[in-house]
Design a protein around this motif. Structure first.
Motif, PDB file in Angstrom:
ATOM      1  N   ALA A  95      20.547  43.209  39.581  1.00 46.77           N
ATOM      2  CA  ALA A  95      21.126  41.199  39.858  1.00 46.77           C
ATOM      3  C   ALA A  95      20.425  41.020  39.008  1.00 46.77           C
ATOM      4  CB  ALA A  95      20.227  41.313  41.805  1.00 46.77           C
ATOM      5  N   GLY A  96      18.848  41.710  39.136  1.00 51.84           N
ATOM      6  CA  GLY A  96      18.169  40.777  37.715  1.00 51.84           C
ATOM      7  C   GLY A  96      18.373  40.624  36.377  1.00 51.84           C
ATOM      8  N   ASP A  97      19.027  41.684  35.617  1.00 55.90           N
ATOM      9  CA  ASP A  97      19.635  41.208  34.720  1.00 55.90           C
ATOM     10  C   ASP A  97      21.028  40.340  34.950  1.00 55.90           C
ATOM     11  OD1 ASP A  97      17.340  42.748  33.914  1.00 55.90           O
ATOM     12  OD2 ASP A  97      19.194  44.816  34.274  1.00 55.90           O
ATOM     13  N   GLY A  98      21.692  40.797  35.567  1.00 52.64           N
ATOM     14  CA  GLY A  98      22.826  39.832  35.873  1.00 52.64           C
ATOM     15  C   GLY A  98      23.954  40.950  35.186  1.00 52.64           C
ATOM     16  N   ASN A  99      23.997  41.714  35.109  1.00 50.06           N
ATOM     17  CA  ASN A  99      24.785  42.700  35.346  1.00 50.06           C
ATOM     18  C   ASN A  99      25.696  43.332  36.766  1.00 50.06           C
ATOM     19  OD1 ASN A  99      24.228  45.833  33.456  1.00 50.06           O
ATOM     20  ND2 ASN A  99      26.167  45.067  33.206  1.00 50.06           N
ATOM     21  N   VAL A 100      26.778  42.679  36.422  1.00 53.06           N
ATOM     22  CA  VAL A 100      28.147  43.574  37.511  1.00 53.06           C
ATOM     23  C   VAL A 100      28.298  44.572  37.497  1.00 53.06           C
ATOM     24  CG1 VAL A 100      29.575  41.613  39.170  1.00 53.06           C
ATOM     25  CG2 VAL A 100      27.470  40.633  38.535  1.00 53.06           C
ATOM     26  N   HIS A 101      28.394  45.194  38.299  1.00 51.78           N
ATOM     27  CA  HIS A 101      29.241  46.200  38.319  1.00 51.78           C
ATOM     28  C   HIS A 101      30.690  46.733  39.010  1.00 51.78           C
ATOM     29  CE1 HIS A 101      27.073  49.222  35.971  1.00 51.78           C
ATOM     30  NE2 HIS A 101      26.040  48.360  35.808  1.00 51.78           N
ATOM     31  N   LEU A 102      31.173  46.454  38.878  1.00 50.38           N
ATOM     32  CA  LEU A 102      32.744  46.655  39.660  1.00 50.38           C
ATOM     33  C   LEU A 102      33.620  47.299  39.447  1.00 50.38           C
ATOM     34  CD1 LEU A 102      34.261  42.420  38.909  1.00 50.38           C
ATOM     35  CD2 LEU A 102      32.846  43.423  41.549  1.00 50.38           C
ATOM     36  N   GLY A 103      34.148  48.041  40.865  1.00 54.35           N
ATOM     37  CA  GLY A 103      35.141  49.608  40.823  1.00 54.35           C
ATOM     38  C   GLY A 103      36.535  47.989  40.539  1.00 54.35           C
ATOM     39  N   ILE A 104      37.746  48.698  39.817  1.00 54.14           N
ATOM     40  CA  ILE A 104      38.474  47.777  39.890  1.00 54.14           C
ATOM     41  C   ILE A 104      39.959  48.705  40.447  1.00 54.14           C
ATOM     42  CG2 ILE A 104      40.127  46.500  38.426  1.00 54.14           C
ATOM     43  CD1 ILE A 104      37.904  45.308  38.373  1.00 54.14           C
ATOM     44  N   PHE A 105      40.378  48.264  41.856  1.00 54.97           N
ATOM     45  CA  PHE A 105      41.501  48.874  42.458  1.00 54.97           C
ATOM     46  C   PHE A 105      43.152  47.972  42.392  1.00 54.97           C
ATOM     47  CE2 PHE A 105      38.847  51.438  44.759  1.00 54.97           C
ATOM     48  CZ  PHE A 105      37.861  50.820  45.067  1.00 54.97           C
ATOM     49  N   CYS A 106      43.559  48.207  41.179  1.00 50.26           N
ATOM     50  CA  CYS A 106      44.818  47.853  40.811  1.00 50.26           C
ATOM     51  C   CYS A 106      45.659  48.848  39.696  1.00 50.26           C
ATOM     52  CB  CYS A 106      44.847  46.621  40.236  1.00 50.26           C
ATOM     53  SG  CYS A 106      46.496  46.058  39.132  1.00 50.26           S
ATOM     54  N   LYS A 107      46.518  49.329  40.889  1.00 50.64           N
ATOM     55  CA  LYS A 107      46.964  50.057  39.724  1.00 50.64           C
ATOM     56  C   LYS A 107      48.115  49.895  38.903  1.00 50.64           C
ATOM     57  CE  LYS A 107      46.032  53.967  42.458  1.00 50.64           C
ATOM     58  NZ  LYS A 107      44.802  54.228  42.369  1.00 50.64           N
ATOM     59  N   ASP A 108      48.794  49.086  38.654  1.00 48.18           N
ATOM     60  CA  ASP A 108      50.101  48.208  37.837  1.00 48.18           C
ATOM     61  C   ASP A 108      48.800  48.474  36.799  1.00 48.18           C
ATOM     62  OD1 ASP A 108      52.795  47.926  36.624  1.00 48.18           O
ATOM     63  OD2 ASP A 108      51.661  45.886  36.544  1.00 48.18           O
ATOM     64  N   PRO A 109      49.008  49.046  35.262  1.00 51.40           N
ATOM     65  CA  PRO A 109      48.762  48.564  34.575  1.00 51.40           C
ATOM     66  C   PRO A 109      48.437  47.298  33.730  1.00 51.40           C
ATOM     67  CG  PRO A 109      49.673  50.549  34.120  1.00 51.40           C
ATOM     68  CD  PRO A 109      50.195  50.301  35.357  1.00 51.40           C
ATOM     69  N   GLN A 110      49.769  46.705  33.564  1.00 51.44           N
ATOM     70  CA  GLN A 110      50.137  45.352  33.100  1.00 51.44           C
ATOM     71  C   GLN A 110      49.142  44.399  33.810  1.00 51.44           C
ATOM     72  OE1 GLN A 110      51.156  44.248  29.901  1.00 51.44           O
ATOM     73  NE2 GLN A 110      50.074  42.711  30.662  1.00 51.44           N
ATOM     74  N   ARG A 111      49.332  44.875  35.467  1.00 52.06           N
ATOM     75  CA  ARG A 111      48.465  43.601  36.540  1.00 52.06           C
ATOM     76  C   ARG A 111      47.343  43.613  36.498  1.00 52.06           C
ATOM     77  NH1 ARG A 111      48.227  43.240  41.270  1.00 52.06           N
ATOM     78  NH2 ARG A 111      49.054  45.139  42.049  1.00 52.06           N
ATOM     79  N   ARG A 112      46.657  45.370  36.353  1.00 52.20           N
ATOM     80  CA  ARG A 112      45.101  45.167  35.742  1.00 52.20           C
ATOM     81  C   ARG A 112      44.566  44.362  34.266  1.00 52.20           C
ATOM     82  NH1 ARG A 112      45.561  50.944  36.645  1.00 52.20           N
ATOM     83  NH2 ARG A 112      45.160  51.231  34.355  1.00 52.20           N
ATOM     84  N   HIS A 113      45.225  44.869  33.293  1.00 55.85           N
ATOM     85  CA  HIS A 113      45.267  44.759  32.101  1.00 55.85           C
ATOM     86  C   HIS A 113      44.655  42.671  32.084  1.00 55.85           C
ATOM     87  CE1 HIS A 113      44.823  44.916  27.323  1.00 55.85           C
ATOM     88  NE2 HIS A 113      45.243  43.295  27.843  1.00 55.85           N
ATOM     89  N   GLU A 114      46.392  42.258  32.633  1.00 53.99           N
ATOM     90  CA  GLU A 114      45.864  40.928  33.251  1.00 53.99           C
ATOM     91  C   GLU A 114      44.893  40.508  33.847  1.00 53.99           C
ATOM     92  OE1 GLU A 114      49.623  39.427  34.480  1.00 53.99           O
ATOM     93  OE2 GLU A 114      50.057  40.199  32.843  1.00 53.99           O
ATOM     94  N   LEU A 115      44.208  41.153  34.969  1.00 55.19           N
ATOM     95  CA  LEU A 115      43.330  40.660  36.279  1.00 55.19           C
ATOM     96  C   LEU A 115      42.276  41.054  34.836  1.00 55.19           C
ATOM     97  CD1 LEU A 115      42.003  41.056  38.987  1.00 55.19           C
ATOM     98  CD2 LEU A 115      42.240  42.869  38.509  1.00 55.19           C
ATOM     99  N   LEU A 116      41.925  42.184  34.398  1.00 55.32           N
ATOM    100  CA  LEU A 116      41.082  42.822  33.717  1.00 55.32           C
ATOM    101  C   LEU A 116      40.544  41.362  32.060  1.00 55.32           C
ATOM    102  CD1 LEU A 116      40.627  46.691  33.456  1.00 55.32           C
ATOM    103  CD2 LEU A 116      38.770  45.159  34.746  1.00 55.32           C
ATOM    104  N   HIS A 117      41.365  40.720  31.616  1.00 55.11           N
ATOM    105  CA  HIS A 117      41.323  39.945  30.464  1.00 55.11           C
ATOM    106  C   HIS A 117      40.606  38.612  31.416  1.00 55.11           C
ATOM    107  CE1 HIS A 117      42.148  37.494  27.289  1.00 55.11           C
ATOM    108  NE2 HIS A 117      43.377  36.447  28.437  1.00 55.11           N
ATOM    109  N   ASP A 118      41.130  38.053  32.350  1.00 57.08           N
ATOM    110  CA  ASP A 118      40.294  36.872  33.262  1.00 57.08           C
ATOM    111  C   ASP A 118      39.540  37.521  33.474  1.00 57.08           C
ATOM    112  OD1 ASP A 118      43.167  36.381  32.859  1.00 57.08           O
ATOM    113  OD2 ASP A 118      43.616  36.238  35.254  1.00 57.08           O
ATOM    114  N   ILE A 119      38.565  38.491  33.845  1.00 54.77           N
ATOM    115  CA  ILE A 119      37.625  38.705  34.239  1.00 54.77           C
ATOM    116  C   ILE A 119      36.501  39.128  33.772  1.00 54.77           C
ATOM    117  CG2 ILE A 119      35.686  40.243  35.382  1.00 54.77           C
ATOM    118  CD1 ILE A 119      37.851  41.345  37.288  1.00 54.77           C
ATOM    119  N   PHE A 120      36.901  39.162  31.992  1.00 54.70           N
ATOM    120  CA  PHE A 120      35.874  39.145  30.995  1.00 54.70           C
ATOM    121  C   PHE A 120      36.453  37.814  30.962  1.00 54.70           C
ATOM    122  CE2 PHE A 120      37.428  43.520  30.379  1.00 54.70           C
ATOM    123  CZ  PHE A 120      36.658  44.572  31.147  1.00 54.70           C
TER     124      PHE A 120
END
Lengths: 458, 458
Positions: free
Chosen positions: B377-402
């Motif tokens: 929290a002090g560093d603003g470094n957010v660790h997230l476990g991503i739960f999304c099986k479909d690779p294409q949807r996950r890729h889009e999800l990560l793109h949007d989060i990044f």
């Protein structure tokens, strides 16, 4: 530079802010290096925005005009000395503190902001930018260029450790952003760190994000005279290992202290018999947010210094402490006033300071020259005024001192930079494989070699 | 790679330490990235000296063999996954702590030393290397490659802030030394900092000089449940501005805490009614050399946390504190065990965390995916476990989060690195002018492009 090119530069920044010929003040011909001859540029531009800087660099690249950046000209290595055929970009109009961000403890500033101005702006928020090189008239941009250090580096680190991000203009004309308001990033090469300390040869910073710390309310300064310089040097690691985390840990040799006391008319309360038996002084600054804790630390530091061989320990009153610190910060001017022919700042591992200083004494004695000074004892950063009139003998003396510093695991400069002033020694002493790599990196940034040619490299 | 080339590599390191075909264990085909498919190299070399590494790189350059470096394979970005036609250089035999230098408070180590070993070696001298990423089986060389961070970074900084110098082998075969046992140098571009975080693409570290701190004797850990994640995030800047200098300042969301408590069979003493009303926890670690001062800080931190909206504050006993910290360090494994499809570590300015996490929740909900976690929290470094099986949807999800993280002034990764795993996003989202510059820097180091091709760049 022909008039047509100057006219193009004037179109970018406006007639008023493009100086040529007699409109260029003498001051722009130099920085504070004692050995670089002044050299007026063909033109001085005073841009107001990153976009103007980018346009200037694109134009300079197109016409092969060498470009030197200038903050306030307080550098000591000649890195802000312009080329006679070149353009000097002065950042004096880009001098705004854009933001003091309390939640992230950062400030965003333009490169022309001076450290004194930044100190005032941060004080209002109860915060501090903890890089205090001697010269507070220095600009933030200039300190980024040289990776400036100063006395507080022993606790807070140097510029490199306190700059989190940049907006910078590449010599190819693009404006990029590096880093950010975060203290950790692992996403590609660290361009922030590469640009810091590159002495205006890779890119020009147009915005700087600096880290701030809470401004600690309570400070105390101890002065400890030692009969023996070696004892001072050997005391340093013990003080740092104690966990006291001093924010100042300076040594001042007796000749330099005499000059400081005389010049500044200081009264430090050191009795004559102790002063006469003193070879060097250690100055220890302590800070705390809590006054009781500070008192405890002062007591502990006093005991420790006595154990380590100090002839006595003086807790300076606020006024004397401030004067001594300010005088120490002006040590460059004291050396200059005393007729020093050069000022250098070799850095060695702090444990190597006793041996390095002994070697320096031998080299200087053999050369019939003087090398006296003071320095950031906690950092191993030895500041020496060099007294040797003959340029050739001085060159050899410096070569030998730099070689000794490098042989001890150190480097030619801890915080002043190489610039033009130490370039010959740098190129002669540094590993050729590294120099070749640095040149390739320079080429990667600046294929037309327009940024500060003659600094660092030939 | 044909047999003749493998034979030349074997001449350098010896038959015993050059593995090919079935002699290569499966483990060398991968790191801990959840998304990079394993890929066995054509050969594995285990050099014993920098000279052997240099000879390997010269040979690889001559024959155009891609080279990947490996420490212990605990990386999370796929940067240690070898090329099928390539050479993997494993640093497992270069695993000596060469020196613990008490006076300069540094250690000199070979890259294959693990953080656990370094911790043992420094403890004996009353010192500590303060970079503690979750995985203490990580090698020092690996942490240099990724610029590893970890929980203590909020006080002590990341790898970048704690490595003072390197011996490194360039892909052109030269062995260079950068930096040294000093904390300040202003003598040419900072190659140490450029190599740190370059994920094995610029040079291979064969010796690392790290900074050590006095090991503080007294520690305490506070656990503060909050009914509202936003309140946690808003508390963080206040705690840091207080001057308490916590060495740990972590948030753990309620789902992640539930998984940790269940997996580790932890008992933290939080009553059911408070636990059920908790959205996230803040973990605050404090250290001091003096136990009375620590007690004072604990009291002050407790009051502050209560003022900032904590439902209660628990001072954990030593055993529970250690277990919770260790469990937090294993959060990656907890996420993996819970079936996470990816693990990411976006960094944003800490003041942007509430907004960023709200955006992540929206993006994840819209994608019918899960994004839960914890972070520095002090560093603003957010660790997230991503739960999304479909690779294409996950890729889009990560793109949007990044993209959201970058729009908030942050970066794709705070400490894991880009590697192969996040490369597509990095290249798609980062400023093309910066990418072009990074490529030119890569070219300046590695004209034959033999070091880790496919990492960071295509």
């Amino acid at each position: 530079m022909d008039d047509a090119v100057a006219a193009r530069f004037a179109e970018i920044v406006g007639e008023h802010d493009l100086l040529t010929g007699d409109r260029i003040p003498e001051d722009y011909a130099r920085d504070e290096s004692l050995t670089c001859e002044p050299s007026k540029p063909a033109a001085v531009a005073k841009p107001a925005t990153a976009e103007e800087v980018a346009a200037l660099l694109r134009m300079a690249a197109e016409h092969g005009v060498p470009v030197t950046a200038r903050g306030t000209g307080s550098g000591l290595s000649g890195a802000a000395r312009p080329r006679p055929d070149g353009l000097l970009i002065s950042f004096e109009r880009m001098n705004s503190v854009l933001e003091i961000d309390v939640d992230n403890q950062v400030a965003v500033v333009q490169p022309g902001v001076t450290l004194a101005e930044l100190d005032r702006s941060t004080a209002a928020a109860g915060l501090a930018y903890t890089v205090y090189p001697g010269e507070l008239s220095a600009s933030v941009g200039g300190t980024v260029g040289t990776n400036a250090g100063g006395m507080r580096a022993v606790k807070y680190g140097v510029t490199r450790n306190n700059v989190l991000g940049l907006q910078a203009v590449l010599p190819t004309g693009e404006i990029i952003r590096t880093g950010g308001k975060t203290s950790k990033i692992s996403s590609g090469y660290d361009l922030t760190q590469l640009i810091i300390g590159s002495e205006g040869t890779l890119a020009l910073a147009t915005e700087v994000i600096v880290k701030l710390y809470p401004r600690l309310a309570h400070t105390s300064t101890l002065l400890a005279p030692f009969g023996d310089l070696d004892k001072v040097m050997k005391a340093v690691p013990k003080i740092l290992a104690s966990g006291l985390t001093p924010d100042i840990l300076e040594y001042i040799d007796n000749l330099t202290m005499a000059a400081i006391v005389y010049t500044e008319q200081l009264s430090l309360g050191v009795p004559d018999e102790i002063r006469d038996a003193t070879q060097a002084y250690l100055v220890v600054g302590l800070q705390n947010r809590d006054s009781d804790r500070l008192d405890g630390d002062v007591e502990r530091a006093g005991e420790l210094l006595a154990d380590l061989g100090a002839a006595d320990v003086y807790v300076l009153d606020g006024g004397s402490a401030r004067k001594l610190i300010e005088a120490r910060e002006r040590a460059f001017w004291t050396a200059k006033a005393a007729g020093a022919d050069d000022v250098i700042d070799v850095v060695v591992p702090r444990s190597e300071m006793p041996g390095f200083l002994a070697t320096v004494r031998e080299i200087a004695t053999a050369a019939e020259a003087g090398a006296i000074g003071c320095g950031h004892a906690g950092d191993g950063n030895v500041h020496l005024g060099i007294f040797c009139k003959d340029p050739q003998r001085r060159h050899e003396l410096l070569h030998d001192i730099f070689a000794a510093g490098m042989a001890a695991g150190g480097a030619i400069s801890g915080e002043h930079g190489i610039g033009e002033a130490k370039k010959d020694h740098f190129l002669a002493l540094e590993d050729p494989a590294k120099i070749a790599l640095l040149r390739r990196i320079k080429q990667a940034f600046d294929p037309r070699n327009i940024l500060n040619p003659g600094t660092l490299f030939d």
